[in-house]
Design an enzyme around this catalytic site. Sequence first.
Site, PDB file in Angstrom:
ATOM      1  CG  ASN A   1      23.710   0.360  -4.683  1.00  0.00           C
ATOM      2  OD1 ASN A   1      24.310   0.211  -3.571  1.00  0.00           O
ATOM      3  ND2 ASN A   1      23.941  -0.394  -5.722  1.00  0.00           N
TER       4      ASN A   1
ATOM      5  NE  ARG B   1      32.701  -6.152  -5.728  1.00  0.00           N
ATOM      6  CZ  ARG B   1      32.458  -5.028  -6.430  1.00  0.00           C
ATOM      7  NH1 ARG B   1      33.341  -4.076  -6.591  1.00  0.00           N
ATOM      8  NH2 ARG B   1      31.168  -5.027  -6.951  1.00  0.00           N
TER       9      ARG B   1
ATOM     10  CG  ASP C   1      29.143  -7.616  -5.129  1.00  0.00           C
ATOM     11  OD1 ASP C   1      27.643  -7.379  -5.406  1.00  0.00           O
ATOM     12  OD2 ASP C   1      29.840  -7.440  -6.370  1.00  0.00           O
ATOM     13  N   GLY C   2      27.140  -9.682  -3.793  1.00  0.00           N
ATOM     14  CA  GLY C   2      26.676 -10.877  -3.820  1.00  0.00           C
ATOM     15  C   GLY C   2      25.186 -11.344  -3.330  1.00  0.00           C
TER      16      GLY C   2
HETATM   17  C1  FPP Z   1      25.506  -5.741  -2.885  1.00  0.00           C
HETATM   18  O1  FPP Z   1      24.870  -7.100  -3.451  1.00  0.00           O
HETATM   19  C2  FPP Z   1      24.750  -5.186  -1.770  1.00  0.00           C
HETATM   20  C3  FPP Z   1      24.422  -4.340  -1.609  1.00  0.00           C
HETATM   21  C4  FPP Z   1      24.029  -3.389  -2.930  1.00  0.00           C
HETATM   22  C5  FPP Z   1      23.517  -3.780  -0.615  1.00  0.00           C
HETATM   23  C6  FPP Z   1      24.575  -4.045   0.692  1.00  0.00           C
HETATM   24  C7  FPP Z   1      23.337  -3.997   1.895  1.00  0.00           C
HETATM   25  C8  FPP Z   1      23.673  -4.905   2.804  1.00  0.00           C
HETATM   26  C9  FPP Z   1      24.463  -5.955   2.984  1.00  0.00           C
HETATM   27  C10 FPP Z   1      22.361  -5.029   3.741  1.00  0.00           C
HETATM   28  C11 FPP Z   1      21.780  -3.722   4.422  1.00  0.00           C
HETATM   29  C12 FPP Z   1      22.773  -2.824   5.373  1.00  0.00           C
HETATM   30  C13 FPP Z   1      22.523  -2.744   6.241  1.00  0.00           C
HETATM   31  C14 FPP Z   1      23.501  -1.668   7.060  1.00  0.00           C
HETATM   32  C15 FPP Z   1      21.391  -2.916   7.291  1.00  0.00           C
HETATM   33  P1  FPP Z   1      23.925  -7.080  -4.804  1.00  0.00           P
HETATM   34  O2  FPP Z   1      22.627  -6.643  -4.686  1.00  0.00           O
HETATM   35  O3  FPP Z   1      24.716  -6.421  -5.951  1.00  0.00           O
HETATM   36  O4  FPP Z   1      24.214  -8.647  -5.186  1.00  0.00           O
HETATM   37  P2  FPP Z   1      24.258  -9.110  -6.768  1.00  0.00           P
HETATM   38  O5  FPP Z   1      25.585  -8.433  -7.206  1.00  0.00           O
HETATM   39  O6  FPP Z   1      24.321 -10.551  -6.657  1.00  0.00           O
HETATM   40  O7  FPP Z   1      23.388  -8.789  -7.551  1.00  0.00           O
END
Ligand code: FPP
Length: 250
Positions: free
Chosen positions: A70, A190, A22-23
């Site tokens: 998502n 996390r 996350d983040g």
């Molecule tokens: C959470 O950060 C992350 C996600 C929802 C997506 C996770 C995806 C990846 C780490 C990269 C893609 C994966 C692969 C397998 C290539 P957020 O977007 O919720 O961040 P925030 O909470 O700061 O908005």
Amino acid sequence: MDKKLQTISLNKVPNHIAVIMDGNGRWAKKQGMNRVFGHRNAMTAIRDSVDGASEIGTKFITMYAFSTENWNRPKFEVDALMHLLVTTLNKELPEFQRKNVKVNAIGNISSLPSKAQKTLQKVIDQTKNNTKITLSFALSYGSREEIVNAIKNISKKVVNTQLDIENIDEKTINNHLYTFNLPDVDLMIRTSGEQRISNFLLWQMAYAELYFTEMLWPDFRKENFFDAIIEYQNRERRFGKTSEQITSNE
Ligand code: FPP
């Protein structure tokens, strides 16, 4: 970093680690960039975590890459994540082979764009004989949906007399989850300071130790991963028993 590795007892490592990455969005925003920039910079953290897990002898690591929720993000971001999945898998395939990593996927895989499904299937097929560690990507994954599906499939077996209600036990449930071939989670990590499970592996985490760090996912490195392992090893896992029972190995 090696120093940290030396403080880890290799006979007490978590067998299955689950990670909520996350983040990414906040990391990108801090640099005046759009959210997708954060996702694009997530790969070093994934690599470092898988390498770290592999080095200490952990056999399973499961990364939450895309949740059922998502899908509600802006189309631009969803498309970018799906594209990133395809390019990352293709790019990392030789590394998975070199590092003996077996790739697996959990979630409603048939809801992914067909290109993502095909690439995923190719990587799963080509790494299926690897043995060092199993890396599962949770994609279009939601734990409640997984449990609902399991209940439906078990019910069908009861209705067509393949299964007797009296024979339903925890193993039956396990066998009907996306994670049927994975053990229970021992440690969940996390990042980004949020202290939630967010519909991730609810059944499988029943006895997991939960580790939260303020670090944003794109900044997470192997030494931070080892910090989580050290913290895990300093906790006492009692599984409902008393502390005395645990220390006397009852
Ligand atoms: C959470 O950060 C992350 C996600 C929802 C997506 C996770 C995806 C990846 C780490 C990269 C893609 C994966 C692969 C397998 C290539 P957020 O977007 O919720 O961040 P925030 O909470 O700061 O908005």
